[in-house]
Write an enzyme that holds these catalytic residues in place. Structure first.
Site, short mmCIF file in Angstrom:
data_model
loop_
_atom_site.label_atom_id
_atom_site.label_comp_id
_atom_site.label_asym_id
_atom_site.label_seq_id
_atom_site.Cartn_x
_atom_site.Cartn_y
_atom_site.Cartn_z
N VAL A 363 0.87 -1.18 0.00
CA VAL A 363 0.00 0.00 0.00
C VAL A 363 0.90 1.23 0.00
CG1 VAL A 363 -1.91 1.19 1.10
CG2 VAL A 363 -1.73 -1.28 1.30
N ASP A 364 0.97 1.89 -1.16
CA ASP A 364 1.86 3.04 -1.33
C ASP A 364 1.05 4.24 -1.81
OD1 ASP A 364 4.20 4.50 -1.42
OD2 ASP A 364 4.75 3.82 -3.43
N ALA A 365 -0.07 4.48 -1.15
CA ALA A 365 -1.00 5.54 -1.58
C ALA A 365 -1.19 6.61 -0.52
CB ALA A 365 -2.35 4.92 -1.95
#
Length: 518
Positions: A363-365
């Protein structure tokens, strides 16, 4: 006896004035969010301040306009108000960034920090537009005060609806902020001319032409191609954020709403420039087999490109903003292939709809000032857990401080992840207490590995990258008793991010340098 038909209807000049004032005020309100976001973020506090200031300025304009409507209301006076509005928009186009930065020194709590900028930049033109409705009601051909005021409210509201939809769905996705300002400025000038034609005297013509020239000149001089961070290669407003690609030497950086998101070495595109992206490989030391990986959030696609190039894995990427994908393809050498698939959809929606099972979900948001709360909650963590293999791993790239008041988001997210997964690990990416990238890794395995065991695996396994320094940042679980568990029905993410407003965000670079963003 002939009856009037709807097609014969022609709006009166007061109706045109009210409609355009609604379009312009609502368009400027939405545009305000884009203009202040790089400096103050786009949290609920920023948007609440924008809405409040616009309502206050309009209300004061309504009040003052109502007082003078009986003696001053005329098409000529409304034309003057539109020209003054356009003139102020020209100032915003030319000096908006200067006005924005000049207000940052006010000693206000972080959640109110954007108020002075919004008042200075958008209070005056909105106040001027507030005069239009009472003037138009005074000039209305409708019989009776109630009918005249009701008609004005209806036409103005229709204008606001048009302004909201046109700005959101047409202008912002297609045009830069300065050009959108130019559109509203020229619309105001055109309305001023329409209100007094065909009896435009010399002074009115000169004023209209002069304001139009100033608008065009301001918009033409706005984009000089230079930013404090380096040379601006590309800049646009997407449906979700301001996007900039900036070159500084051999390093190309993607900025989203003014915050550094990804970086690439132009001469060595697959090299990790930002230190935090090296941590993406840590899960390979926590499991024995990774065949399929999902990245939620693409940015410059550093992680997905490396995994697709270095390992025999299939990589899916869910990136909600199609213009981020376009920029990555054009400026960051993203190429889709058999083992790298890009999906322009939200991460949670993708997880709900996919039938794939993943060994690793990254999760890189998240950003320092803007976090999609739907990717932070217990319900999301359970959904991700359901899409993971039996020995699957969740990796969350958080931006927060490891301790202190600015650590609230990190500790709340840790508590939320810990509610779903048996083991959760933390790895801050700098040895300071500054706001930074903190990597949180969660596993379905009940057995907890120690730092020493991870170092031993790093020495024993060949994963193509030495992670000994990254493993040395292994941290014990933080205290979470004073932070909330994030749920779909209660995820106060903006409140948790608030202590970080105004603090430096430090991004370590692999060469020992640091990129610092306010």
């Amino acid at each position: 006896m002939a009856s009037s038909r709807p097609l014969d209807y022609r709006p009166s000049r007061p109706e045109i004035a009210v409609f355009v004032s609604g379009v312009t005020s609502m368009g400027l309100e939405i545009l305000a969010g884009r203009m202040v976001a790089p400096q103050f973020g786009s949290s609920i506090y920023t948007w609440g301040s924008i809405i409040g200031v616009f309502l206050a300025a309009l209300s004061y304009g309504y009040y003052r306009g109502g007082k003078y409507a009986a003696s001053r209301a005329s098409n000529g006076h409304m034309a003057q108000l539109f020209l003054l509005t356009a003139l102020y928009v020209a100032v915003l186009i030319f000096a908006g960034d200067l006005l924005l930065r000049s207000t940052t020194a006010f000693p206000l709590p972080s959640r109110y920090a954007s108020l002075p900028a919004i008042v200075l930049m958008f209070g005056p033109p909105t106040y001027l537009l507030g005069y239009i409705s009472p003037y138009a009601a005074e000039l209305s051909a409708k019989e009776g005060l109630g009918e005249a005021s009701g008609h004005v409210y209806a036409v103005g509201t229709i204008g606001s609806i048009v302004g909201a939809f046109a700005t959101t769905f047409l202008l912002i996705p297609a045009l830069d902020v300065d050009v959108i300002g130019l559109v509203f400025g020229l619309l105001s000038v055109g309305t001023a001319v329409a209100l007094v034609r065909p009896w435009v005297d010399g002074d009115q013509a000169l004023a209209s032409v002069g304001v139009a020239v100033l608008l065009v000149a301001a918009a033409s001089s706005g984009a000089v191609g230079i930013a404090p961070e380096g040379q601006v290669v590309y800049q646009t407003q997407t449906a979700y954020q301001e996007l900039e690609v900036v070159d500084r030497g051999e390093t190309r950086t993607l900025y989203l709403d003014g915050q550094p998101h990804s970086a690439m070495d132009k001469s060595e595109p697959n090299r990790h420039v930002f230190e935090y992206t090296r941590y993406f490989h840590l899960p390979l030391l926590l499991t024995d087999d990774v065949d399929r990986v999902l990245f939620i959030g693409g940015g410059g696609f550093t992680g997905p490109k490396r995994f697709a190039a270095d390992y025999d894995v299939t990589v899916d990427v869910a990136e909600v903003d199609p213009q981020v994908v376009d920029a990555a393809e054009q400026y960051f050498r993203l190429e889709e292939s058999e083992n790298l698939n890009v999906h322009t959809t939200g991460g949670r929606q993708f997880l709900r709809e996919t039938d794939h099972e993943y060994d690793l979900i990254v999760v890189d948001a998240y950003r320092k000032d803007k976090v999609p709360f739907q990717l932070t909650t217990v319900e999301f963590m359970r959904l991700a857990n359901d899409r993971l293999a039996e020995d699957g791993i969740l990796f969350a790239n958080l931006i927060s401080a490891p301790t202190g008041p600015a650590s609230e988001f990190y500790r709340a997210e840790y508590r939320t992840i810990d509610r779903v997964y048996p083991q959760v690990y933390s790895f801050p990416t700098t040895d300071t207490v500054a706001v930074q990238n903190i990597e949180v890794i969660a596993t379905k395995n009940d057995t907890r590995l120690t730092e020493a065991q991870l170092q031993a695996r790093n020495e024993r396994r060949d994963i193509g990258i030495d992670l000994s320094e990254e493993i040395a940042n292994y941290r014990d679980p933080p205290e979470t008793g004073d932070v909330p568990l994030l749920r779909d029905d209660h995820a106060p993410v903006d409140s948790l991010l608030d202590p970080m407003v105004g603090q430096r965000y430090v991004v370590e670079e692999t060469g020992g340098n640091a990129t610092v963003a306010d």
